[in-house]
Scaffold this active site. Structure first.
Site, PDB file in Angstrom:
ATOM      1  N   SER A 160       0.828  -1.199   0.000  1.00  0.00           N
ATOM      2  CA  SER A 160       0.000   0.000   0.000  1.00  0.00           C
ATOM      3  C   SER A 160       0.873   1.263   0.000  1.00  0.00           C
ATOM      4  CB  SER A 160      -0.969  -0.035   1.176  1.00  0.00           C
ATOM      5  OG  SER A 160      -1.979   0.935   1.017  1.00  0.00           O
ATOM      6  N   ASP A 186      -0.015  -4.131  -4.046  1.00  0.00           N
ATOM      7  CA  ASP A 186      -1.159  -3.235  -4.247  1.00  0.00           C
ATOM      8  C   ASP A 186      -0.821  -1.807  -3.814  1.00  0.00           C
ATOM      9  OD1 ASP A 186      -3.643  -3.110  -5.445  1.00  0.00           O
ATOM     10  OD2 ASP A 186      -4.729  -3.206  -3.563  1.00  0.00           O
ATOM     11  N   ARG A 200       5.693   8.756  -7.219  1.00  0.00           N
ATOM     12  CA  ARG A 200       5.135   7.445  -6.862  1.00  0.00           C
ATOM     13  C   ARG A 200       6.190   6.381  -7.172  1.00  0.00           C
ATOM     14  NH1 ARG A 200       4.679   5.281 -11.789  1.00  0.00           N
ATOM     15  NH2 ARG A 200       3.938   6.555 -13.535  1.00  0.00           N
ATOM     16  N   ASP A 205      13.142   3.095  -9.864  1.00  0.00           N
ATOM     17  CA  ASP A 205      13.542   3.142  -8.460  1.00  0.00           C
ATOM     18  C   ASP A 205      14.447   2.011  -8.017  1.00  0.00           C
ATOM     19  OD1 ASP A 205      12.079   5.471  -8.109  1.00  0.00           O
ATOM     20  OD2 ASP A 205      10.245   4.385  -7.647  1.00  0.00           O
ATOM     21  N   HIS A 271      -7.469  -5.688  -0.959  1.00  0.00           N
ATOM     22  CA  HIS A 271      -6.233  -4.911  -0.874  1.00  0.00           C
ATOM     23  C   HIS A 271      -5.101  -5.777  -0.321  1.00  0.00           C
ATOM     24  CE1 HIS A 271      -3.895  -1.320  -0.933  1.00  0.00           C
ATOM     25  NE2 HIS A 271      -3.995  -1.026   0.358  1.00  0.00           N
TER      26      HIS A 271
END
Length: 488
Positions: A160, A186, A200, A205, A271
């Site tokens: 998350s 997720d 984000r 990354d 989730h």
């Protein structure tokens, strides 16, 4: 994400509320002062399989590395949790840590505990993700400088908001070398969906980035999980919108099991499924889940994307094949409602001729598969269109068990006496001229492709003389040779 991310105020104005905007605007000042602080607000808890459970490592305190028995020669997996409502580390964290430690490869497993910053109003917690990402980057830099631990041996697993924390860690870390791998479970959607890669989790990354999207169903323009691709490989189990067993109709079952907290359990079910899919990949090494590159879930549901040629498929979870791609690749798969989640994917192509001219008919078909290991009986065939003329229909079937090689198929038109009377009436009104046989549907061939084995098979009618299918009838098809076998 690029080095030293900057917050776009224009993008932030589209956020949830003014409190999120003010908090995010103050982030640059927060970042500038961080380097001069001695105490990290993120607690780095090395997981041990002893009664103590974990041992805290303090930034810039080498003695804590020795006390906690951190092994610099082993890879590091860091678990990064998400937004917190109650300020308590969720149970799945320790399940994942234990599954990682039980893996056949020895690992250092650290839980990045940022509960004090995660237990805030959501927009404030979002703002704090950059701060925590920077602290994780500093922790990895310290390991590199003090004990020569290579960042390329670090794997961040973020759930998350933790997925974006991991992305910020990858962008904040200094130097040209990247973190080895980041897995986003997720990744959070609100205040991240539609944002630039600098704001984000993104493929830039780490050396390799993978993500599992399990709850992207939108409500009032927002979804809990981010829908857009954010990795080299983005997995969308069951289409990624929501997961089997997590439908809102099951909320009463959750309330019965968990009490009033069952409402929360029902909401987060899809989730958190991303987490349990990843744990499943660690616990069931003999049931690794395969996912397939496809444009969208509707195309996938027709069975048109079960190819593994040119790296079009990959393994979901810890044992993924790491491959950097110039563009994000979206992969789809089906799962069961509970662990182990693996199912076996099959594409069926059925050539049907409708001898009765006129409107399309909409029959219900079932089939039973006879395999070398076991059988699968009374499978519903999901045809989404009526049967017309002379046409081939393609659809996807999934099985919970490995039935081995399919050696026979029983194909049935599920009819009732009423259906049969209607069918006879139609044939009485509309005369036929093709000989003396009773018109019906002709099923010429069944072609099957098994996704997991990539095997292709063709099945022909066992009865050459009687190829017509009518309501309530069942036909048997056996293996035969055609171009599928020649291609293999």
């Amino acid at each position: 994400m690029e080095k030293r991310k900057k917050v776009s105020k224009e993008n932030l104005r589209t956020g949830w509320c003014d409190c999120g905007l003010k908090a995010l605007e103050s982030q640059s000042e927060h970042t500038r002062t961080k380097k001069h602080q001695k105490n990290s607000e993120t607690r780095f808890r090395l997981y041990t399989d002893t009664t103590e459970g974990d041992c805290q490592i303090f930034l810039n305190q080498l003695e804590t590395l020795e006390k906690c028995s951190f092994n610099s020669s082993l890879p590091l997996v860091m678990i990064v949790h998400g937004w917190s409502v109650d300020g308590i580390l969720e149970g799945w964290i320790w399940k994942m840590a234990a599954a990682l430690k039980a893996h056949h490869k020895p690992l250092n497993v650290i839980v990045a505990d940022w509960l004090t910053l995660a237990r805030q109003h959501y927009p404030i917690a979002v703002q704090n993700t950059r701060h925590v990402g920077q602290e994780i980057a500093e922790f990895l830099e310290w390991l590199e400088e003090s004990i020569q631990f290579s960042r390329s041996n670090a794997h961040l697993i973020g759930y998350s908001l933790g997925a974006h924390v991991s992305g910020f860690a990858g962008s904040f870390i200094s130097g040209t070398k990247k973190i080895g791998r980041i897995t986003g479970l997720d990744p959070a959607g609100p205040l991240f969906e539609g944002m630039s890669p600098t704001d984000r989790l993104s493929p830039d990354d780490a050396d390799f980035v993978d993500a599992i999207h399990t709850f992207t169903k939108q409500h009032m323009g927002l979804s809990v999980g981010i829908k857009q691709p954010v990795a080299h490989f983005d997995f969308y189990p069951n289409g990624g919108t929501f997961q089997p067993g997590c439908h809102i109709l099951h909320v009463y079952n959750h309330i019965a099991q968990f009490g009033i907290t069952g409402i929360t359990q029902a909401v987060k079910c899809s989730h958190e499924r991303s987490v349990h899919l990843f744990i499943d990949s660690l616990l069931h090494k003999n049931k690794q889940i395969t996912a397939y590159w496809c444009n969208d879930i509707n195309t996938f549901n027709k069975g048109l994307c079960l190819s593994c040629r040119k790296n079009r498929c990959n393994t979901l979870g810890y044992n993924i094949r790491e491959e950097r791609l110039p563009k994000s690749r979206q992969l789809f798969l089906k799962t069961r409602a509970h662990m182990p989640f693996k199912v076996y994917h099959y594409q069926f192509r059925i050539h049907i001729i409708n001898e009765i001219q006129g409107k399309p008919i909409d029959p219900t078909f079932t089939m039973s598969l006879i395999g070398t290991k076991e059988d699968a009986k009374n499978l519903h065939i999901p045809l989404v269109e009526g049967i017309t003329g002379n046409k081939t229909y393609s659809f996807l079937i999934t099985l919970d068990a490995d039935i081995g090689d399919i050696i026979m198929i029983k194909f049935k038109w599920e009819g009732t006496p009423v259906w049969e009377n209607i069918w006879d009436t139609v044939q009485t009104i509309i005369p036929w001229t093709k000989g003396t046989h009773r018109p019906g549907l002709i099923v010429k061939a069944l072609r099957v492709k098994a996704g997991e084995t990539q095997q292709k098979m063709t099945f022909c009618s066992q009865s050459i003389d009687n190829v017509h299918l009518h309501p309530s009838q069942e036909k048997t098809f056996v293996r035969c040779e055609d171009r599928y076998q020649r291609e293999n």
